[in-house]
Design an enzyme around this catalytic site. Structure first.
Site, PDB file in Angstrom:
ATOM      1  N   ASP A  66       0.726  -1.075   0.095  1.00  0.00           N
ATOM      2  CA  ASP A  66      -0.033  -0.107   0.007  1.00  0.00           C
ATOM      3  C   ASP A  66       0.958   1.235  -0.065  1.00  0.00           C
ATOM      4  O   ASP A  66       0.688   2.211   0.781  1.00  0.00           O
ATOM      5  CB  ASP A  66      -0.869   0.209   1.209  1.00  0.00           C
ATOM      6  CG  ASP A  66      -1.519  -1.251   1.374  1.00  0.00           C
ATOM      7  OD1 ASP A  66      -2.105  -1.840   0.580  1.00  0.00           O
ATOM      8  OD2 ASP A  66      -1.703  -1.670   2.628  1.00  0.00           O
ATOM      9  N   GLU A 273     -11.581   0.547  -3.122  1.00  0.00           N
ATOM     10  CA  GLU A 273     -10.822   1.080  -2.312  1.00  0.00           C
ATOM     11  C   GLU A 273      -9.356   1.705  -2.611  1.00  0.00           C
ATOM     12  O   GLU A 273      -9.362   1.739  -4.000  1.00  0.00           O
ATOM     13  CB  GLU A 273     -10.362  -0.003  -1.016  1.00  0.00           C
ATOM     14  CG  GLU A 273      -9.411  -1.173  -1.872  1.00  0.00           C
ATOM     15  CD  GLU A 273      -9.278  -2.436  -0.926  1.00  0.00           C
ATOM     16  OE1 GLU A 273      -9.560  -2.435   0.324  1.00  0.00           O
ATOM     17  OE2 GLU A 273      -8.460  -3.223  -1.605  1.00  0.00           O
TER      18      GLU A 273
END
Length: 374
Positions: A66, A273
């Site tokens: 991420d 997301e």
């Protein structure tokens, strides 16, 4: 994608316990498929063959994911999740992704060198949080640095925290309470041309966005009907001190080419997301993960708040199930930071950060990137 690449990807997808953090809510069709998958993933290289990929992990002694990349004082800093082996075996709402701290990396495009600056923030030093330090981001204002992060509070509900430091590498000191009115996961902070900062955030399934459809938290998953628009990422302007929202979060609408809102069933294009915002030639670009279809898609708008029109794919599915990225300009080049699971041989919750160049076309579209070599 070649047959070898398809085999690797299919093996990981089938054998990954079908969760994500970035996360995923799909499930295998039957037990026979699961059994076949288990034997397939056992045959996959561990770690995956480096010759298959366009880029290699930036660090190899820890697992990272991420990546939120930012340029501070002319240097690229990366704020990733720090994946660890937790021993959690349940495939609930991303439970296996139970990260405990954040690390900060810096990256030099000229040499390809990456420096690990060590721990920047630990869960035990966040008074309000109970678990799961998921994907963070960072911002700077007036020489002060801010680390934004999601975590579950003592009641198991995701909220956004903020921590501050005098250095981009930390250590960061967390505020004693989460941001008021915050919820869900995957914060990204965009600084507009006027110097104002805005947080864009949200993630469905384990990210709990679907539980806020009524405007307040309901401990029940409610997804749109097949003919209803998809759940939207949220946006809120930050206060002058960067520690709170200065307005209630608003929806960011994503439309198709005909101006119709994307439906929740449009899983190749709808938001799941991992939102990111960048600006190019006066246009706002919202890119995000489609989650269970594993694309990084993008949409373009004339206004930061949207509506945005879907334009295409930034990144095709990577090796290892989840997909989460950032886009940053350094000097005259644009870079895409992302992760896959090369180091762990495809274990969904043990990932590694990578980078590759990104190019915009003359018409403003983005060249789609395939992370596998031909």
């Amino acid at each position: 994608m070649t047959n070898q690449h398809q085999f690797l990807t299919a093996s990981v997808i089938a054998g990954s316990l079908l969760i994500a953090g970035c996360q995923d809510k799909s499930a295998p069709a039957d037990t026979a498929a699961t059994s076949t998958a288990a034997s397939s993933i056992a045959a996959a290289p561990t770690p995956a063959d480096p010759a298959l990929f366009i880029s290699q992990p930036l660090v190899t002694d820890i697992y990272t994911a991420d990546p939120s990349a930012r340029v501070f004082n002319g240097k690229i800093y990366i704020y990733p999740s720090h994946d660890i082996e937790t021993g959690v075996t349940t495939d609930g709402e991303g439970d296996k992704f139970d990260m405990k701290d954040y690390r900060v990396l810096s990256y030099d495009p000229a040499t390809g060198a990456t420096t690990d600056h060590g721990e920047a923030l630990n869960l035990k030093d966040v008074p309000w949080a109970s678990r799961q330090l998921w994907a963070p981001d960072a911002a700077e204002k007036d020489g002060k640095f801010f680390l934004y992060f999601p975590a579950k509070n003592k009641g198991g509900i995701f909220q956004m925290g903020v921590a501050t430091s005098d250095s981009p590498t930390g250590p960061f000191k967390a505020e004693p309470e989460p941001i008021k009115g915050s919820f869900s996961i995957d914060p990204t902070v965009f600084k507009d041309d006027d110097g104002a900062h805005y947080m864009v955030f949200g993630g469905i399934w384990g990210g709990q966005l679907q539980r806020w459809a009524s405007g307040s938290y309901v401990a029940e998953d409610k997804y749109p009907a097949s003919n209803e628009p998809a759940l939207s990422p949220k946006i809120a302007k930050l206060s002058d001190d960067m520690l709170q929202f200065s307005e209630p979060p608003k929806d960011i609408q994503i439309l198709d080419g005909a101006g119709v809102p994307l439906l929740g069933t449009d899983t190749n294009r709808r938001f799941f997301e991992g939102a990111w915002v960048h600006k190019f030639n006066g246009k706002y670009y919202l890119s995000y993960s489609t989650g269970d279809t594993h694309f990084i898609a993008y949409a373009i708008a004339d206004n930061l708040y949207g509506p945005y029109t879907h334009k295409g794919i930034v990144l095709t599915p990577v090796f290892g199930w989840t997909n989460h990225h950032s886009i940053v300009q350094h000097n005259d080049k644009w870079y895409l930071f992302y992760h896959d699971s090369q180091l762990s041989g495809g274990q969904t919750h043990l990932r590694n950060v990578k980078v590759t160049e990104l190019t915009h076309n003359d018409d403003g579209t983005i060249n789609t990137i395939d992370t596998y070599l031909d």
